[in-house]
Design a protein around this motif. Structure first.
Motif, PDB file in Angstrom:
ATOM      1  N   PHE A 157       0.805  -1.223   0.000  1.00  0.00           N
ATOM      2  CA  PHE A 157       0.000   0.000   0.000  1.00  0.00           C
ATOM      3  C   PHE A 157       0.842   1.280   0.000  1.00  0.00           C
ATOM      4  CE2 PHE A 157      -3.279  -2.967   1.412  1.00  0.00           C
ATOM      5  CZ  PHE A 157      -4.373  -2.526   0.687  1.00  0.00           C
ATOM      6  N   ALA A 158       2.166   1.139  -0.096  1.00  0.00           N
ATOM      7  CA  ALA A 158       3.052   2.309  -0.077  1.00  0.00           C
ATOM      8  C   ALA A 158       2.668   3.378  -1.104  1.00  0.00           C
ATOM      9  CB  ALA A 158       4.503   1.868  -0.274  1.00  0.00           C
ATOM     10  N   PRO A 159       2.247   3.017  -2.326  1.00  0.00           N
ATOM     11  CA  PRO A 159       1.922   4.052  -3.313  1.00  0.00           C
ATOM     12  C   PRO A 159       0.763   4.973  -2.932  1.00  0.00           C
ATOM     13  CG  PRO A 159       2.340   1.977  -4.416  1.00  0.00           C
ATOM     14  CD  PRO A 159       2.267   1.676  -2.950  1.00  0.00           C
ATOM     15  N   ILE A 160      -0.114   4.535  -2.016  1.00  0.00           N
ATOM     16  CA  ILE A 160      -1.208   5.427  -1.643  1.00  0.00           C
ATOM     17  C   ILE A 160      -0.960   6.092  -0.284  1.00  0.00           C
ATOM     18  CG2 ILE A 160      -2.846   4.040  -2.972  1.00  0.00           C
ATOM     19  CD1 ILE A 160      -4.048   3.113  -0.303  1.00  0.00           C
ATOM     20  N   GLU A 161       0.232   5.895   0.285  1.00  0.00           N
ATOM     21  CA  GLU A 161       0.541   6.484   1.587  1.00  0.00           C
ATOM     22  C   GLU A 161       0.488   8.012   1.568  1.00  0.00           C
ATOM     23  OE1 GLU A 161       1.454   6.236   4.793  1.00  0.00           O
ATOM     24  OE2 GLU A 161       0.893   4.142   4.970  1.00  0.00           O
ATOM     25  N   ALA A 162       0.716   8.611   0.400  1.00  0.00           N
ATOM     26  CA  ALA A 162       0.731  10.074   0.320  1.00  0.00           C
ATOM     27  C   ALA A 162      -0.672  10.663   0.213  1.00  0.00           C
ATOM     28  CB  ALA A 162       1.565  10.526  -0.875  1.00  0.00           C
ATOM     29  N   LEU A 163      -1.690   9.831   0.085  1.00  0.00           N
ATOM     30  CA  LEU A 163      -3.046  10.339  -0.082  1.00  0.00           C
ATOM     31  C   LEU A 163      -3.660  10.736   1.249  1.00  0.00           C
ATOM     32  CD1 LEU A 163      -4.554   7.774  -2.637  1.00  0.00           C
ATOM     33  CD2 LEU A 163      -3.316   9.893  -3.100  1.00  0.00           C
ATOM     34  N   GLY A 164      -4.706  11.533   1.157  1.00  0.00           N
ATOM     35  CA  GLY A 164      -5.531  11.833   2.321  1.00  0.00           C
ATOM     36  C   GLY A 164      -4.862  12.728   3.347  1.00  0.00           C
ATOM     37  N   ALA A 165      -5.517  12.829   4.493  1.00  0.00           N
ATOM     38  CA  ALA A 165      -5.034  13.664   5.592  1.00  0.00           C
ATOM     39  C   ALA A 165      -5.203  12.896   6.899  1.00  0.00           C
ATOM     40  CB  ALA A 165      -5.811  14.977   5.644  1.00  0.00           C
ATOM     41  N   ALA A 166      -4.307  13.134   7.830  1.00  0.00           N
ATOM     42  CA  ALA A 166      -4.350  12.443   9.123  1.00  0.00           C
ATOM     43  C   ALA A 166      -5.379  13.124  10.023  1.00  0.00           C
ATOM     44  CB  ALA A 166      -2.967  12.458   9.774  1.00  0.00           C
ATOM     45  N   LEU A 167      -6.649  12.832   9.779  1.00  0.00           N
ATOM     46  CA  LEU A 167      -7.731  13.465  10.520  1.00  0.00           C
ATOM     47  C   LEU A 167      -8.289  12.522  11.579  1.00  0.00           C
ATOM     48  CD1 LEU A 167      -9.715  15.009   7.525  1.00  0.00           C
ATOM     49  CD2 LEU A 167      -8.117  16.182   9.050  1.00  0.00           C
ATOM     50  N   PRO A 168      -8.727  13.056  12.717  1.00  0.00           N
ATOM     51  CA  PRO A 168      -9.386  12.202  13.710  1.00  0.00           C
ATOM     52  C   PRO A 168     -10.789  11.825  13.245  1.00  0.00           C
ATOM     53  CG  PRO A 168      -9.488  14.502  14.392  1.00  0.00           C
ATOM     54  CD  PRO A 168      -8.634  14.466  13.155  1.00  0.00           C
ATOM     55  N   ARG A 169     -11.321  10.753  13.779  1.00  0.00           N
ATOM     56  CA  ARG A 169     -12.706  10.380  13.488  1.00  0.00           C
ATOM     57  C   ARG A 169     -13.641  11.460  14.020  1.00  0.00           C
ATOM     58  NH1 ARG A 169     -15.126   5.612  12.118  1.00  0.00           N
ATOM     59  NH2 ARG A 169     -13.169   4.493  12.421  1.00  0.00           N
ATOM     60  N   ARG A 170     -14.675  11.764  13.239  1.00  0.00           N
ATOM     61  CA  ARG A 170     -15.626  12.798  13.632  1.00  0.00           C
ATOM     62  C   ARG A 170     -16.887  12.138  14.183  1.00  0.00           C
ATOM     63  NH1 ARG A 170     -19.644  15.900  10.757  1.00  0.00           N
ATOM     64  NH2 ARG A 170     -19.860  17.999  11.620  1.00  0.00           N
ATOM     65  N   TYR A 171     -17.264  12.516  15.407  1.00  0.00           N
ATOM     66  CA  TYR A 171     -18.435  11.943  16.049  1.00  0.00           C
ATOM     67  C   TYR A 171     -19.589  12.947  16.015  1.00  0.00           C
ATOM     68  CZ  TYR A 171     -15.073   8.617  17.964  1.00  0.00           C
ATOM     69  OH  TYR A 171     -14.103   7.670  18.099  1.00  0.00           O
ATOM     70  N   PRO A 172     -20.823  12.447  15.884  1.00  0.00           N
ATOM     71  CA  PRO A 172     -21.971  13.363  15.972  1.00  0.00           C
ATOM     72  C   PRO A 172     -22.013  14.010  17.353  1.00  0.00           C
ATOM     73  CG  PRO A 172     -22.639  11.207  15.129  1.00  0.00           C
ATOM     74  CD  PRO A 172     -21.244  11.058  15.639  1.00  0.00           C
ATOM     75  N   GLU A 173     -22.393  15.250  17.378  1.00  0.00           N
ATOM     76  CA  GLU A 173     -22.525  15.940  18.656  1.00  0.00           C
ATOM     77  C   GLU A 173     -23.842  15.538  19.317  1.00  0.00           C
ATOM     78  OE1 GLU A 173     -22.162  20.099  18.096  1.00  0.00           O
ATOM     79  OE2 GLU A 173     -20.093  20.001  17.339  1.00  0.00           O
ATOM     80  N   SER A 174     -23.831  15.512  20.648  1.00  0.00           N
ATOM     81  CA  SER A 174     -25.061  15.231  21.382  1.00  0.00           C
ATOM     82  C   SER A 174     -26.020  16.402  21.182  1.00  0.00           C
ATOM     83  CB  SER A 174     -24.757  15.040  22.864  1.00  0.00           C
ATOM     84  OG  SER A 174     -25.924  14.728  23.567  1.00  0.00           O
ATOM     85  N   VAL A 175     -27.239  16.109  20.725  1.00  0.00           N
ATOM     86  CA  VAL A 175     -28.199  17.149  20.366  1.00  0.00           C
ATOM     87  C   VAL A 175     -29.389  17.090  21.313  1.00  0.00           C
ATOM     88  CG1 VAL A 175     -29.727  18.016  18.550  1.00  0.00           C
ATOM     89  CG2 VAL A 175     -27.493  17.037  17.955  1.00  0.00           C
ATOM     90  N   VAL A 176     -29.815  18.273  21.803  1.00  0.00           N
ATOM     91  CA  VAL A 176     -31.032  18.365  22.611  1.00  0.00           C
ATOM     92  C   VAL A 176     -32.201  18.532  21.655  1.00  0.00           C
ATOM     93  CG1 VAL A 176     -32.284  19.652  24.366  1.00  0.00           C
ATOM     94  CG2 VAL A 176     -29.789  19.374  24.550  1.00  0.00           C
ATOM     95  N   ARG A 177     -33.129  17.584  21.671  1.00  0.00           N
ATOM     96  CA  ARG A 177     -34.256  17.602  20.747  1.00  0.00           C
ATOM     97  C   ARG A 177     -35.577  17.659  21.512  1.00  0.00           C
ATOM     98  NH1 ARG A 177     -30.710  13.739  18.216  1.00  0.00           N
ATOM     99  NH2 ARG A 177     -30.189  14.342  16.066  1.00  0.00           N
TER     100      ARG A 177
END
Length: 412
Positions: free
Chosen positions: A213-233
């Protein structure tokens, strides 16, 4: 699961080395924040990319090298996962050891063709391919209306708002704005800015995977997982009518549980007792005992912090069905259930996890979900095993009804 190796380079890897299977299965996922502005392009993009590449500009041309690699299979798709939109590319190939050649490395080079050299020219995908896939995507979106259970769930989620309200395929209106050029812009954004996760199950080792998988190592960004925020409904109710025989009753409950916690694992026990299995309260009391529903079940979504209930009913039984559903939750909150039923629920959850080791795709699906929670498969099973009547009651008290949607049909 013991033996899973997780490590971070630029990309995040989860690798399960095993000689149990005759194939090696790889999944590469691209994750970005869920957005109604990008959903239609991103939902269509994998269907465009999997058909051809610059060097293999037709479906027939691209299938030829896959067939030469002992009928290797390449699939692509997209889905909503919590607050993210995820595009996935899955590759299945025969184990190198069975055929005496480097099939995996050759197959990943074809995957690199898909990811790095798409069938595009001058900043746009091929118009004929795009038009064909747009037509198929319109049919997929329209099919949701024909599947009344899916339609009712989509309407319920629209009531809840936020990420939940965004249809996984986009809308017909959004799809009408998709062009060969907008798709290519979505592609460029995906390979430059998405978080990329790689999952591999098969007779491999860490060095082999990282080299392949070395050829695709330069792709993307090192981002954290995004979680939905707790919503008051606030509580909402909506009833609509169509010419159908069976009414669809869908309910949404907010669940005040951190999706990364042990309680999120215990909530699977709560859901199993409530409506997740054939021995659950909803199935036994709403469907079997009272004969009020053609089906009645629940599903827990830890990332969305929601629990959904759905039932197919006669229109005249709506009020009584809602009351009996509410009674089942009250019983859970009071700890009113048999110990044998609790143990049966645990055993069903154990069985689901034991089966993971028999199917590479299911194992990868669990691996991708386990990234959310900091527990091994064995630790999850231990948490389930420790879940007591008191744990169930306390967690059930954190479940709060927020929306009711009923698609009313004709009286039967």
């Amino acid at each position: 699961m013991k033996g899973i190796e997780q490590f971070q380079q630029r990309l995040h890897y989860s690798v399960y080395p095993t000689d149990k299977f005759k194939t090696t299965t790889c999944l590469v996922s691209f994750s970005a924040p869920l957005s109604k502005e990008t959903i239609a392009d991103r939902a269509l993009l994998p269907y465009i990319m999997e058909k051809s590449t610059a060097n293999y500009p037709s479906i027939e041309a691209f299938h030829t090298p896959l067939e030469e690699l002992y009928d290797a299979a390449l699939y692509a798709g997209a889905s909503k996962v919590g607050a993210e939109h995820v595009i996935q590319f899955q590759l299945e190939v025969v184990n190198d050891s069975l055929v005496g050649e480097a099939v995996l490395a050759k197959a990943i080079k074809l995957l690199e063709e898909v990811l790095l050299r798409p069938n595009a020219f001058d900043g746009a995908f091929q118009p004929l391919i795009v038009e064909q896939e747009l037509r198929l995507q319109r049919q997929r979106i329209e099919s949701v209306y024909d599947d009344k259970m899916r339609f009712a769930q989509q309407r319920l989620q629209e009531m809840l708002g936020g990420e939940l309200a965004i249809p996984s395929l986009g809308t017909l209106e959004q799809l009408a704005e998709v062009t060969p050029r907008s798709l290519f812009e979505a592609y460029e954004a995906m390979i430059q800015h998405d978080r990329i996760d790689v999952y591999v199950v098969g007779d491999v080792d860490r060095a082999q995977v990282t080299e392949a998988f070395a050829p695709i190592e330069a792709l993307g960004a090192a981002l954290p997982r995004r979680y939905p925020e707790s919503v008051v409904r606030e509580f909402q109710r909506l009833e609509e009518a169509q010419s159908i025989n069976q009414s669809k009753l869908h309910l949404a409950y907010a669940v005040d549980v951190d999706p990364t916690s042990e309680d999120a694992v215990r909530m699977q026990v709560v859901n199993g007792l409530f409506g997740g299995f054939p021995h659950s309260k909803l199935f036994m009391n709403v469907r079997e005992k009272e004969s009020l529903a053609y089906y009645a079940a629940s599903q827990y979504s830890s990332l969305s912090r929601m629990l959904f209930v759905y039932a197919g009913i006669d229109m005249t039984n709506q009020a009584k069905t809602e009351q009996i559903i509410a009674d089942q939750l009250v019983d859970l909150q009071a700890g009113t259930f048999e110990v044998e039923t609790l143990e049966q629920t645990k055993e069903m959850l154990y069985h689901q996890r034991r089966q993971l080791g028999d199917n590479p795709r299911q194992l990868i699906a669990w691996m991708s979900g386990s990234d959310i929670r900091p527990f091994t498969l064995e630790e999850e099973m231990a948490i389930i095993g420790r879940t007591s009547r008191d744990d169930v009651a306390k967690l059930a008290q954190r479940i709060d009804l927020k929306a009711v949607y009923c698609l009313k049909g004709e009286t039967t």
